[in-house]
Scaffold this active site. Structure first.
Site, mmCIF file in Angstrom:
data_model
loop_
_atom_site.group_PDB
_atom_site.id
_atom_site.type_symbol
_atom_site.label_atom_id
_atom_site.label_comp_id
_atom_site.label_asym_id
_atom_site.label_seq_id
_atom_site.Cartn_x
_atom_site.Cartn_y
_atom_site.Cartn_z
ATOM 1 N N GLY A 11 0.830 -1.199 0.000
ATOM 2 C CA GLY A 11 0.000 0.000 0.000
ATOM 3 C C GLY A 11 0.858 1.240 0.000
ATOM 4 O O GLY A 11 2.084 1.197 0.098
ATOM 5 N N GLU A 12 0.173 2.376 -0.125
ATOM 6 C CA GLU A 12 0.877 3.655 -0.101
ATOM 7 C C GLU A 12 -0.044 4.720 0.452
ATOM 8 O O GLU A 12 -1.263 4.554 0.496
ATOM 9 C CB GLU A 12 1.350 4.048 -1.498
ATOM 10 C CG GLU A 12 0.231 4.234 -2.513
ATOM 11 C CD GLU A 12 0.763 4.577 -3.886
ATOM 12 O OE1 GLU A 12 1.828 5.187 -3.945
ATOM 13 O OE2 GLU A 12 0.090 4.236 -4.870
ATOM 14 N N ASP B 61 -8.247 2.445 14.297
ATOM 15 C CA ASP B 61 -8.610 1.807 13.027
ATOM 16 C C ASP B 61 -8.589 0.285 13.178
ATOM 17 O O ASP B 61 -8.048 -0.427 12.331
ATOM 18 C CB ASP B 61 -7.650 2.245 11.915
ATOM 19 C CG ASP B 61 -8.174 1.895 10.526
ATOM 20 O OD1 ASP B 61 -9.366 1.549 10.408
ATOM 21 O OD2 ASP B 61 -7.392 1.961 9.566
ATOM 22 N N GLY C 258 4.370 7.931 2.490
ATOM 23 C CA GLY C 258 5.254 6.830 2.232
ATOM 24 C C GLY C 258 4.540 5.614 1.689
ATOM 25 O O GLY C 258 3.396 5.695 1.249
#
Length: 864
Positions: free
Chosen positions: A573-574, A715, A578
């Site tokens: 992921g991004e 989260d 970063g």
């Protein structure tokens, strides 16, 4: 003489000089109009509503901290609401700039408007919505409650009344302090009416649109009326009419233009209406003269005048111009108006070539003076003609005295400017000294990160400065992240919540300042929370400032890992700062703690997740990254992803964490089937109910560990739980960065994301993230697990309906919708879920209790 007094004198002098030169220059016309200075009276500041007397409209002044610190409307603002703060400037003003600020109240407030729009009126009856030159109405507001944000108005607006209207994406509390900047509109022009502009169409070239794109009146196919637009925006067109001062617009944008073939009489007729009867000296018209393309200034103009009696004088003022076929430059053409008196002027501009183009029209005038009877002089009631001698002002200004007055005013201005420069210079050096003092204090708070061969220094800033400079996703997108609070009065509408607030010894985040003249007035408050900025744009954890200080104040030994031993497999992921990569690491056994269980042979590569900070990340992101390393290095629990090593000697900075071979729990369960009495048709593997409870126990155990440190995950979901051998679960944090789960996050204005389907009602409505809100998310995560992640939570509801449902939890009228009981879920486990979703945060079970209950469920399953 105080700075405020000098400022007012300077504005007064500029106003006097404006009587001599009425042409508006937007670059100079940027003076505060009186909200901050108090020049605008309290009675001229009104609002649609207010939360309490201490947040009434009069407290909505920029840089003021009186009352409760700002104007706050009553209750939360919904997307469809139109709450507003209105300012009456008493006279027409040319407004070029607006400033907004949130409610800080010395640290007790944390509400602001992230977006707003402006409505304005010249007479208080007809209102317009301001829009920029590209047609956008919404203005970007504040990002914190204390810093003022100034926004240029392009185009400027001419108004007496201005309304600030906060815009929201969901129900939330906002507070505002405002200021208007500009200068008085000395022209007195309230509208111009005339024909619509035309279009130049030529083969092989872009079309040139000469229409009035910012006109705020009535626009029909042929005429514009009752408004103002580009001819009064203070922007002069360029010599080449196909070019523009404004970027990314079409050719001809700066000009309003007409073609002679459309006018049988050979002239364009424009009606100008003013606020009152005025004594007109001159009219200045900025015209294009690009004669090589058939454009010239007008050859003649005739202006007719009308008084309040509604009769047009038959004798016009006529001016015949000398045309210029040599210089193609655009220019101002001055038309003398011979001190005629009127409140309406109708001018007929005659074509000198195929095209005529205007970009600006202004008038020089004084307010008309009446004779002692107060009646406009006329020969008799039936007279239709007035000569110039009929106009008898009470007195005329002597030219010599005017010159002396101008000279005196200019000298005074120079003296005042010198004094102001000296004051500003002193203030500048005071601020420099204060910054130097703060820098010395920061140096004393410097902490170090110990590595194998070098030390990296990090400034341990206070929580207030950290919040102010943070670029955290949550900080940007949701009302100030975990610190955002609603008005306590709103919460007191619910008796049980009010009791919770006032209970002695309560640990509620809400507080009331002691002392002061209004102790009986409810105040706002904010929590002291530090938000760690994850490299993927998510907040890994919310950490109480005290805990952060204790953790970051110690040296932590973290091994530097050789980059050459990392083999990149795929990008997981991004985010904004970063990326997260799945890698194989060779020789990792040499770099981890001896106490860390590692059952892989020394010569076998290890699967790891590598968080990589972009080399161009800003200073705040780099500091947060290093702080995250410190925090992660201290999290040592069997059910929390461990930090193994780092690569921070050079860019890009990296942290290396565990990764589990079975991926995340969401994808793991999707590939499996629940245990059933009937045979499974597919080839999918089976996960027993006992193993589901085992995994849930491990999630609860990991969260119990985090909550013991007062960490808030914010989260928690199956996408952030990794699965290893034998159903081992470890909690991670980079689910938000994966495109696979982009649908699990609610996007606000395309700038940010929130996992609203996992969030508690107080997190969505109030921005409060606590261990209790993590408990709510655990209940949703447990529901996901027992449905084998076949459906998204509340899949039958849209994102907007999910947010509306949180409002039902807040109102507590038994109309809220709960997630249904999964088919394979025992009643005991579903009761546990429901307890996680209790309205009162303090009524929800602690993770320690959740872990115990799940252990009991597991024991019962084994007994059966």
């Amino acid at each position: 003489m105080s700075f405020l007094t000098m400022h007012l004198l300077l504005l007064l002098l500029l106003h006097w000089l404006g009587l001599i030169q009425a042409q508006v220059n937007p670059a100079v016309c940027r003076y505060p109009l009186g909200m901050s200075s108090g020049q605008i009276q309290d009675e001229d500041i009104t609002a649609s509503s207010h939360w309490y007397d201490s947040t009434a409209a009069k407290y909505g002044r920029l840089d003021f901290e009186e009352g409760d610190g700002a104007w706050c409307p009553e209750g939360p603002v919904d997307p469809e609401d139109m709450e507003f703060l209105q300012v009456d400037l008493r006279t027409l003003h040319f407004i070029t700039l607006v400033g907004t600020q949130g409610r800080h109240a010395g640290g007790h407030g944390n509400e602001f408007a992230q977006m707003y729009r402006l409505d304005y009126s010249r007479d208080g009856n007809r209102w317009n919505s301001w829009k920029n030159r590209h047609g956008k109405q919404v203005i970007e507001g504040n990002v914190n409650p204390y810093d003022p944000v100034l926004r240029d108005l392009e185009p400027p607006m001419i108004a007496r009344f201005v309304r600030f209207i906060p815009i929201t994406d969901h129900s939330m509390s906002v507070c505002m302090r405002v200021e208007l900047y500009g200068c008085e509109w000395l022209d007195g022009l309230v509208s111009y009416n005339g024909p619509m502009g035309h279009q130049i169409v030529s083969a092989g070239s872009p079309s040139v649109y000469l229409n009035d794109t910012v006109y705020d009146g009535v626009i029909s196919s042929r005429k514009v009326s009752e408004g103002l637009g580009q001819m009064t925006d203070g922007v002069w067109g360029l010599d080449d009419f196909t070019q523009s001062h404004v970027y990314n617009v079409w050719p001809g944008y700066d000009y309003l233009g007409w073609q002679n073939t459309s006018f049988e009489n050979g002239y364009v007729e424009i009606l100008f209406e003013f606020d009152r009867i005025r004594n007109f000296t001159a009219m200045k018209v900025h015209c294009n003269n690009m004669f090589t393309k058939g454009v010239k200034i007008f050859r003649e103009v005739q202006c007719f005048f009308c008084s309040e009696l509604g009769k047009w004088e038959p004798t016009p003022v006529t001016s015949v111009l000398v045309l210029d076929d040599v210089n193609p430059s655009a220019r101002f053409v001055t038309v003398p108006l011979q001190q005629r008196m009127a409140n309406s002027i109708m001018c007929q501009f005659y074509f000198a070539d195929t095209w005529m183009m205007f970009s600006e029209i202004s008038f020089q005038s004084d307010t008309a003076m009446y004779n002692t009877s107060g009646v406009y002089p006329t020969a008799d009631v039936d007279s239709t003609t007035h000569s110039d001698n009929d106009i008898n002002p009470m007195h005329k200004v002597d030219d010599s005295n005017t010159r002396i007055l101008i000279g005196c005013l200019v000298a005074i201005i120079f003296i005042l400017v010198a004094i102001i420069v000296i004051i500003l210079w002193r203030q500048f050096w005071q601020k420099m000294l204060e910054k130097a003092s703060r820098r010395m204090l920061d140096d004393e708070l410097t902490v170090s990160l110990s590595l194998q061969s070098e030390t990296i220094m990090i400034n341990n800033k206070s929580s207030s400065s950290s919040e102010q400079e943070s670029n955290s996703t949550y900080d940007r997108i949701f009302p100030l992240g975990p610190d955002y609070q609603e008005p306590s009065k709103l919460l007191r509408k619910l008796p049980e919540f009010a009791l919770g607030l006032e209970e002695p010894g309560s640990s509620s985040d809400y507080a009331k300042p002691l002392g002061g003249p209004q102790d009986n007035v409810p105040h706002y408050a904010e929590a002291d929370i530090v938000n760690l900025q994850g490299v993927t744009g998510s907040n890994t954890y919310s950490v109480p400032a005290l805990t952060m200080d204790l953790l970051s104040g110690k040296d932590v030994a973290v091994e530097e890992f050789p980059r050459k031993l990392l083999t990149f497999k795929e990008k997981l992921g991004e985010g904004q700062f970063g990326e997260v990569h799945l890698c194989e690491a060779e020789g990792m056994q040499e770099f981890i703690d001896k106490e860390f269980p590692f059952d892989i042979s020394a010569n076998q590569p290890v699967l790891v997740a590598v968080k990589m900070l972009r080399s161009d990340a800003n200073k705040n992101a780099r500091n947060d990254f290093l702080k995250e390393i410190k925090i992660m290095s201290r999290l040592k629990d069997p059910n929390i992803i461990r930090l193994l090593a780092v690569c921070i000697r050079d860019d890009p900075l990296c942290m290396i964490t565990e990764y589990m071979e079975n991926g995340d729990l969401n994808q793991f369960l999707t590939r499996h089937e629940p245990e059933s009495a009937e045979p499974v048709a597919s080839n999918a593997s089976i996960v027993s109910h006992a193993n589901l409870i085992l995994m849930a126990m491990q999630i609860a155990s990991g969260m119990k560990y985090l909550s013991s440190l007062n960490f808030v995950h914010r989260d928690l979901a199956t996408r952030n739980c990794l699965v290893g051998k034998n159903y081992t679960i470890k909690i991670a944090d980079f689910g938000m960065s994966r495109n696979l789960y982009s649908g699990d996050y609610y996007r606000i204005q395309g700038r940010a994301v929130l996992p609203i389907r996992w969030m508690s009602w107080e997190s969505i409505l109030l921005g409060k993230f606590t261990t209790a809100s993590d408990v709510w998310a655990f209940g949703v995560t447990l529901w996901e697990s027992l449905t084998f992640c076949r459906d998204q939570p509340y899949s039958q509801l849209s994102d907007e309906q999910v947010i509306e449902n949180t409002g039902e939890f807040f109102r507590d009228q038994e109309r809220q919708v709960y997630l249904p009981q999964p088919a394979i879920c025992p009643n005991t486990v579903y009761k546990l879920m429901l307890s996680c979703w209790r309205r009162e945060p303090k009524s929800r079970p602690a993770f320690q209790d959740i872990h115990r209950i799940l252990q009991e469920c597991a024991s019962q399953s084994e007994a059966e």
